[in-house]
Write an enzyme that holds these catalytic residues in place. Structure first.
Site, PDB file in Angstrom:
ATOM      1  N   CYS A  92      40.802 -27.075 -32.607  1.00 22.75           N
ATOM      2  CA  CYS A  92      41.650 -27.752 -33.596  1.00 22.75           C
ATOM      3  C   CYS A  92      43.110 -27.876 -33.144  1.00 22.75           C
ATOM      4  CB  CYS A  92      41.556 -27.047 -34.936  1.00 22.75           C
ATOM      5  SG  CYS A  92      39.858 -26.926 -35.496  1.00 22.75           S
TER       6      CYS A  92
ATOM      7  N   HIS B 244      47.694 -28.973 -38.833  1.00 21.07           N
ATOM      8  CA  HIS B 244      46.235 -29.099 -38.831  1.00 21.07           C
ATOM      9  C   HIS B 244      45.723 -28.864 -40.251  1.00 21.07           C
ATOM     10  CE1 HIS B 244      42.086 -28.599 -37.989  1.00 21.07           C
ATOM     11  NE2 HIS B 244      42.086 -27.279 -38.098  1.00 21.07           N
TER      12      HIS B 244
ATOM     13  N   ASN C  73      38.221 -30.272 -42.809  1.00 15.68           N
ATOM     14  CA  ASN C  73      38.716 -29.942 -41.472  1.00 15.68           C
ATOM     15  C   ASN C  73      38.014 -30.818 -40.424  1.00 15.68           C
ATOM     16  OD1 ASN C  73      39.233 -28.773 -38.989  1.00 15.68           O
ATOM     17  ND2 ASN C  73      38.896 -26.667 -39.674  1.00 15.68           N
TER      18      ASN C  73
HETATM   19  C1  LIG Z   1      36.266 -19.735 -45.502  1.00 17.14           C
HETATM   20  C2  LIG Z   1      37.289 -19.367 -46.557  1.00 17.14           C
HETATM   21  C3  LIG Z   1      37.644 -20.574 -47.368  1.00 17.14           C
HETATM   22  C4  LIG Z   1      36.699 -18.302 -47.472  1.00 17.14           C
HETATM   23  O1  LIG Z   1      37.641 -17.963 -48.453  1.00 17.14           O
HETATM   24  P1  LIG Z   1      37.897 -16.451 -48.837  1.00 17.14           P
HETATM   25  O2  LIG Z   1      38.834 -16.451 -49.971  1.00 17.14           O
HETATM   26  O3  LIG Z   1      38.294 -15.727 -47.609  1.00 17.14           O
HETATM   27  O4  LIG Z   1      36.505 -16.014 -49.319  1.00 17.14           O
HETATM   28  P2  LIG Z   1      35.657 -14.768 -48.784  1.00 17.14           P
HETATM   29  O5  LIG Z   1      35.209 -15.040 -47.386  1.00 17.14           O
HETATM   30  O6  LIG Z   1      36.451 -13.548 -49.068  1.00 17.14           O
HETATM   31  O7  LIG Z   1      34.456 -14.844 -49.728  1.00 17.14           O
HETATM   32  C5  LIG Z   1      34.572 -14.470 -51.082  1.00 17.14           C
HETATM   33  C6  LIG Z   1      33.229 -14.651 -51.713  1.00 17.14           C
HETATM   34  O8  LIG Z   1      32.976 -16.060 -51.852  1.00 17.14           O
HETATM   35  C7  LIG Z   1      31.708 -16.365 -51.347  1.00 17.14           C
HETATM   36  N1  LIG Z   1      31.683 -17.722 -50.841  1.00 17.14           N
HETATM   37  C8  LIG Z   1      31.877 -18.146 -49.565  1.00 17.14           C
HETATM   38  N2  LIG Z   1      31.753 -19.461 -49.518  1.00 17.14           N
HETATM   39  C9  LIG Z   1      31.510 -19.895 -50.778  1.00 17.14           C
HETATM   40  C10 LIG Z   1      31.307 -21.144 -51.356  1.00 17.14           C
HETATM   41  N3  LIG Z   1      31.337 -22.295 -50.631  1.00 17.14           N
HETATM   42  N4  LIG Z   1      31.083 -21.211 -52.676  1.00 17.14           N
HETATM   43  C11 LIG Z   1      31.062 -20.107 -53.433  1.00 17.14           C
HETATM   44  N5  LIG Z   1      31.239 -18.883 -52.938  1.00 17.14           N
HETATM   45  C12 LIG Z   1      31.475 -18.787 -51.613  1.00 17.14           C
HETATM   46  C13 LIG Z   1      31.467 -15.323 -50.283  1.00 17.14           C
HETATM   47  O9  LIG Z   1      30.069 -15.198 -50.063  1.00 17.14           O
HETATM   48  C14 LIG Z   1      32.064 -14.107 -50.904  1.00 17.14           C
HETATM   49  O10 LIG Z   1      31.147 -13.565 -51.811  1.00 17.14           O
HETATM   50  P3  LIG Z   1      30.917 -11.983 -51.880  1.00 17.14           P
HETATM   51  O11 LIG Z   1      32.245 -11.436 -52.303  1.00 17.14           O
HETATM   52  O12 LIG Z   1      29.853 -11.856 -52.911  1.00 17.14           O
HETATM   53  O13 LIG Z   1      30.509 -11.584 -50.511  1.00 17.14           O
HETATM   54  C15 LIG Z   1      38.562 -18.776 -45.909  1.00 17.14           C
HETATM   55  O14 LIG Z   1      38.253 -17.546 -45.334  1.00 17.14           O
HETATM   56  C16 LIG Z   1      39.142 -19.676 -44.862  1.00 17.14           C
HETATM   57  O15 LIG Z   1      39.644 -20.737 -45.158  1.00 17.14           O
HETATM   58  N6  LIG Z   1      39.174 -19.212 -43.596  1.00 17.14           N
HETATM   59  C17 LIG Z   1      39.763 -19.970 -42.508  1.00 17.14           C
HETATM   60  C18 LIG Z   1      38.901 -21.128 -42.181  1.00 17.14           C
HETATM   61  C19 LIG Z   1      39.540 -22.056 -41.226  1.00 17.14           C
HETATM   62  O16 LIG Z   1      40.654 -22.463 -41.387  1.00 17.14           O
HETATM   63  N7  LIG Z   1      38.776 -22.425 -40.218  1.00 17.14           N
HETATM   64  C20 LIG Z   1      39.101 -23.410 -39.313  1.00 17.14           C
HETATM   65  C21 LIG Z   1      39.883 -22.940 -38.190  1.00 17.14           C
HETATM   66  S1  LIG Z   1      40.244 -24.327 -37.226  1.00 17.14           S
END
Ligand SMILES: CC(C)(COP(=O)(O)OP(=O)(O)OC[C@H]1O[C@@H](n2cnc3c(N)ncnc32)[C@H](O)[C@@H]1OP(=O)(O)O)[C@@H](O)C(=O)NCCC(=O)NCCS
Length: 326
Positions: free
Chosen positions: A113, A253, A283
């Site tokens: 990215c 990004h 993304n």
């Molecule tokens: C992926 C992302 C959105 C998850 O958000 P978060 O607030 O960290 O959420 P968590 O990973 O703590 O998950 C919290 C809960 O939501 C759940 N969950 C994950 N995806 C879900 C979805 N699409 N819908 C509902 N629940 C979801 C998880 O299973 C977790 O449940 P649990 O507590 O029972 O285990 C976040 O971590 C993120 O944006 N990370 C960076 C991603 C990124 O930028 N990637 C690209 C790099 S180029």
């Protein structure tokens, strides 16, 4: 030494819009969860057969048309992507052929990215030192071809498409003012597609049980992304001897709205000077920055002479930023 100005920019994204509501039917999720955690409302999803070169070539051809440049006069085609059509040949070669850039060299840049940041700097350096006169720089990814559609923590995040910039030598005070490019391979495990390369080739015994879809440790990547945005912005501003106050537009990004707002807050930049379109596209990997630049210009948020700061981060881990006089 001449400067290397971005003379035109263009974009091409998948036509099919996939809303958060559609995901409610395939995984346990909700529009509310996706919007609150990511800012994404919808994304574009490529049809089978619509590869990265497909969108890259449309954007590249349009960038040349906008600049009024004959494809045969292009010296180099650079494509930033991690979802190339094949392991080889390079996607830039497929784009070169499709746009009719018969006299150009072509190669890919794999910096996930942050790919457009790296590729734009490579083109700028080659133009400035006289190796080439001009380049078409494409940033494109089609990550939905690689997501696990049953994994709710990743499948909702990505979209397909990209953009292209035509860069050429100029005596004007425009182009890339400063760039930083950074990496930390110890974080390679946090975002990856394990199978399909030379370590775990398809249909080989050692690849048994390895995953050919995108894996991401969301929390680790989130923490890295917030740090990486702040780090690269500070470093690129310092390198140029400028401050955030000098930046007309911050064009990061587009992975997650929370990451973008955290970075803007950290830099003390009001959201009016931050370009956001993650709600429409999700993304798009290396495609997100050129698409954001295109839309910012189209909406009048970015004008000739403005100072724009782009910043990217992603699998590698890699991160970096360009300061560009538009
Ligand atoms: C992926 C992302 C959105 C998850 O958000 P978060 O607030 O960290 O959420 P968590 O990973 O703590 O998950 C919290 C809960 O939501 C759940 N969950 C994950 N995806 C879900 C979805 N699409 N819908 C509902 N629940 C979801 C998880 O299973 C977790 O449940 P649990 O507590 O029972 O285990 C976040 O971590 C993120 O944006 N990370 C960076 C991603 C990124 O930028 N990637 C690209 C790099 S180029």
């Amino acid at each position: 030494m001449p400067n290397a100005a971005i003379q035109s920019i263009a974009m091409s994204v998948a036509e099919r819009v996939m809303t958060n509501e559609e995901f409610e039917k395939i995984v346990e999720t909700s529009d509310e969860w996706i919007q609150t955690r990511t800012g994404i409302k919808e994304r574009r999803v490529a049809e089978p057969g619509q590869s990265s070169s497909y969108f890259g070539a449309i954007a590249a051809a349009d960038a040349l048309k906008r600049a009024g440049v004959n494809p045969e006069d292009v010296d180099m085609v650079i494509c930033a992507t991690v979802t190339g059509d094949h392991l080889f040949p390079g996607t830039a070669c497929l784009i070169q052929e499709r746009i009719g850039a018969k006299n150009a060299g072509a190669f890919d840049v794999g910096a996930a990215c942050a790919g457009f940041i790296y590729a734009a700097e490579v083109a700028s350096s080659m133009i400035r030192n006289g190796t080439i006169r001009n380049a078409v720089v494409v940033g494109v990814d089609t990550l939905t071809h690689f997501v696990d559609w049953s994994d709710r923590s990743t499948c909702v995040l990505f979209g397909d498409g990209g953009g292209a910039a035509y860069m050429e030598a100029t005596e004007e005070d425009r182009g890339i003012v400063a760039t930083v490019m950074l990496s930390d391979g110890s974080g390679a495990k946090h975002i990856k597609i394990e199978k399909g390369g030379s370590l775990y080739p398809p249909s080989r015994p050692q690849s048994e049980g390895k995953c050919s879809t995108l894996y991401m440790a969301g929390k680790e990547v989130f923490r890295f992304a917030v740090r990486a945005m702040a780090d690269s912005c500070h470093k690129v501003l310092e390198k140029a001897g400028l401050t955030a106050d000098d930046v007309t537009l911050f064009c990061p990004h587009q992975a997650n709205l929370r990451i973008i707002t955290a970075a803007a807050e950290h830099l003390g930049l009001p959201m009016e000077r931050v370009f956001v379109n993650v709600q429409k596209y999700g993304n798009m990997g290396a495609g997100s920055i050129p698409v954001a630049l295109y839309e910012a210009e189209a909406e009048g948020a970015l004008k000739k002479g403005d100072l724009v700061m782009t910043v990217g981060f992603g699998a590698g881990l890699v991160w970096g930023a360009n300061l560009i006089r538009w």
